[in-house]
Enzyme design. Structure first.
Site, short mmCIF file in Angstrom:
data_model
loop_
_atom_site.label_atom_id
_atom_site.label_comp_id
_atom_site.label_asym_id
_atom_site.label_seq_id
_atom_site.Cartn_x
_atom_site.Cartn_y
_atom_site.Cartn_z
N ASN A 92 0.84 -1.34 0.11
CA ASN A 92 0.05 0.02 0.05
C ASN A 92 0.90 1.26 0.18
O ASN A 92 0.41 2.29 -0.34
CB ASN A 92 -1.05 -0.15 1.37
CG ASN A 92 -1.55 1.20 1.67
OD1 ASN A 92 -2.49 1.88 0.88
ND2 ASN A 92 -1.07 2.13 2.48
N GLY A 94 2.73 4.35 -0.68
CA GLY A 94 3.18 5.12 -2.10
C GLY A 94 2.93 6.35 -1.87
O GLY A 94 2.79 7.29 -0.92
N ILE A 95 3.87 7.26 -2.81
CA ILE A 95 4.02 8.46 -2.86
C ILE A 95 3.67 9.27 -4.26
O ILE A 95 3.43 8.70 -5.10
CB ILE A 95 5.48 8.86 -2.30
CG1 ILE A 95 6.56 8.39 -3.60
CG2 ILE A 95 5.83 8.47 -0.90
CD1 ILE A 95 7.85 9.34 -3.57
N TYR A 157 3.75 8.71 -11.41
CA TYR A 157 2.96 8.18 -10.48
C TYR A 157 1.94 7.19 -11.32
O TYR A 157 1.91 5.81 -11.07
CB TYR A 157 1.91 9.03 -9.95
CG TYR A 157 0.93 8.43 -9.01
CD1 TYR A 157 1.24 8.12 -7.62
CD2 TYR A 157 -0.30 8.25 -9.25
CE1 TYR A 157 0.65 7.51 -6.72
CE2 TYR A 157 -1.37 7.89 -8.44
CZ TYR A 157 -0.72 7.57 -7.01
OH TYR A 157 -1.78 7.07 -6.31
N PRO A 187 -8.04 2.24 -6.09
CA PRO A 187 -8.85 3.33 -5.85
C PRO A 187 -8.83 4.37 -6.63
O PRO A 187 -7.98 4.63 -7.49
CB PRO A 187 -8.14 3.59 -4.64
CG PRO A 187 -7.04 2.82 -4.16
CD PRO A 187 -6.58 2.20 -5.58
N ILE A 190 -9.58 9.18 -3.02
CA ILE A 190 -10.33 8.88 -1.83
C ILE A 190 -9.80 10.04 -0.70
O ILE A 190 -8.86 10.38 -0.96
CB ILE A 190 -9.27 7.28 -1.40
CG1 ILE A 190 -9.59 6.43 -2.53
CG2 ILE A 190 -9.88 7.00 0.09
CD1 ILE A 190 -11.05 5.95 -2.58
P1 NDP Z 1 -1.10 8.56 2.37
O1 NDP Z 1 0.04 9.69 1.83
O2 NDP Z 1 -1.98 9.28 3.33
O3 NDP Z 1 0.12 7.64 3.42
C1 NDP Z 1 1.05 6.89 2.69
C2 NDP Z 1 1.50 5.91 3.27
O4 NDP Z 1 2.72 5.26 2.63
C3 NDP Z 1 1.86 6.52 4.65
O5 NDP Z 1 1.71 5.35 5.91
C4 NDP Z 1 3.46 6.40 4.71
O6 NDP Z 1 4.26 6.36 5.82
C5 NDP Z 1 3.96 5.38 3.84
N1 NDP Z 1 5.04 5.44 3.09
C6 NDP Z 1 5.38 6.51 2.06
N2 NDP Z 1 6.58 6.41 1.83
C7 NDP Z 1 7.19 5.31 2.10
C8 NDP Z 1 8.35 4.57 2.20
N3 NDP Z 1 9.24 4.94 1.12
N4 NDP Z 1 8.22 3.51 2.76
C9 NDP Z 1 7.47 2.84 3.60
N5 NDP Z 1 6.47 3.58 3.68
C10 NDP Z 1 6.00 4.65 2.83
O7 NDP Z 1 -1.44 7.81 1.18
P2 NDP Z 1 -2.82 7.32 0.96
O8 NDP Z 1 -3.49 6.47 1.97
O9 NDP Z 1 -3.60 8.20 0.21
O10 NDP Z 1 -2.42 6.20 -0.40
C11 NDP Z 1 -2.13 4.98 0.10
C12 NDP Z 1 -2.09 4.13 -1.09
O11 NDP Z 1 -3.11 4.21 -2.07
C13 NDP Z 1 -0.75 4.66 -2.07
O12 NDP Z 1 -0.24 3.61 -2.67
C14 NDP Z 1 -1.58 5.55 -3.24
O13 NDP Z 1 -0.77 5.69 -4.37
C15 NDP Z 1 -2.94 5.03 -3.22
N6 NDP Z 1 -3.70 5.83 -3.90
C16 NDP Z 1 -4.52 6.74 -3.21
C17 NDP Z 1 -5.53 7.27 -3.57
C18 NDP Z 1 -6.20 8.48 -2.81
O14 NDP Z 1 -7.03 9.03 -3.40
N7 NDP Z 1 -5.57 8.87 -1.56
C19 NDP Z 1 -6.03 7.08 -4.86
C20 NDP Z 1 -5.39 6.04 -5.51
C21 NDP Z 1 -4.49 5.25 -5.26
P3 NDP Z 1 4.54 7.34 6.99
O15 NDP Z 1 3.28 7.28 7.61
O16 NDP Z 1 5.76 7.00 7.76
O17 NDP Z 1 4.66 8.68 6.22
#
Ligand code: NDP
Length: 249
Positions: A92, A94-95, A157, A187, A190
């Protein structure tokens, strides 16, 4: 029917915030031990684990950067040392580093590919052998509607999220006869911090493109993940479940 399965053990990368936190919560509340990964926000991870622990759930937290193979191996080893197995992996974390192609640097490109796509490879590789030995595994990769449709300012991305489709299907084919399923959840938009960063004018345009007429909620993604990782979902592999309010129909 009595459930004779062992307590399932899951790793959810980025499992303490946003969509990942909802996945951690849903799986933990269903009786799975969840090892929630985080990269830098230890406070959020401790807070979520404390809250779920107080509700009787089993959650551990693990620091590691999914873009670093050694970190992925170490986190998986920590979970194996404490729980003896990893049954479920949710990639899950992602950045985004959004810029038009003309402004995007080579490092912007690699930063996103390294975490969103290579991270899924490193984590999956780290859990795979013991899943094969256990003849059971559930891997779910969190892609995006952007990987299905593309988006201005997101060539990095979108490429990373499209890449997860091919990764998923190929690994699904390699592991289909080993009790392991590999699927994607894609997704749409979101309501999380990632989307809160989108400027208001851009958000209005996004909402106009979502037939359901609203942003999705993190728990709606978690529900799809929970379905795919169930013991009974063994006949679903190489699939994509789109959870996007009809954006891509
Ligand atoms: P957030 O930015 O809210 O959270 C991202 C999470 O990923 C955090 O827990 C962060 O950890 C972790 N993370 C980031 N970089 C790293 C790394 N290098 N190593 C380990 N963990 C890492 O993102 P979302 O909840 O919005 O998104 C989650 C997933 O869903 C992603 O893959 C995103 O691409 C995908 N997605 C999201 C959408 C949206 O609308 N939100 C739509 C479609 C897909 P930490 O807490 O330590 O920062």
């Amino acid at each position: 029917m009595t459930n004779t399965s062992p307590q399932r053990v899951a790793i959810v990368t980025g499992g303490a915030r946003g969509i990942g936190a909802a996945i951690t919560t849903a799986l933990a509340k269903s009786g799975v031990h969840v090892a929630a990964g985080y990269s830098s926000n230890a406070a959020a991870a401790e807070e979520l684990a404390g809250k779920l622990g107080a509700e009787g759930c089993s959650v551990s937290v693990h620091q590691g950067n999914v873009g670093v193979p050694e970190d992925c191996e170490r986190v998986v080893q920590e979970v194996l040392d404490s729980h003896g197995r990893v049954d479920i992996l949710v990639n899950n974390a992602g950045i985004t580093v959004d810029k038009t192609m003309r402004r995007m640097s080579v490092e912007d490109w690699h930063a996103v590919l390294r975490i969103n796509l290579s991270g899924a490879f490193y984590m999956s590789k780290s859990v795979l052998e013991q899943m094969i030995a256990n003849k059971f595994g559930r891997i779910v990769n969190i892609s995006s509607v952007v990987g299905q449709m593309g988006n201005i300012g997101q060539v990095n991305y979108a490429a990373s999220k499209s890449g997860l489709f091919g990764f998923t299907q190929s690994l699904a084919r390699e592991t289909a006869n080993k009790g392991i399923t590999v699927n994607c959840v894609a997704p749409g938009y979101i309501e999380t911090e990632m989307v809160a960063a989108v400027p208001e004018a851009a958000m209005e345009k996004i909402l106009a493109r979502i037939p359901v007429g609203r942003l999705g909620q993190a728990h709606e993604i978690a529900r799809a993940v929970q379905f795919l990782v169930d013991d009974d979902a063994g006949f679903i592999t190489g699939s994509v479940i789109s959870v996007n309010g009809g954006m891509d129909m």
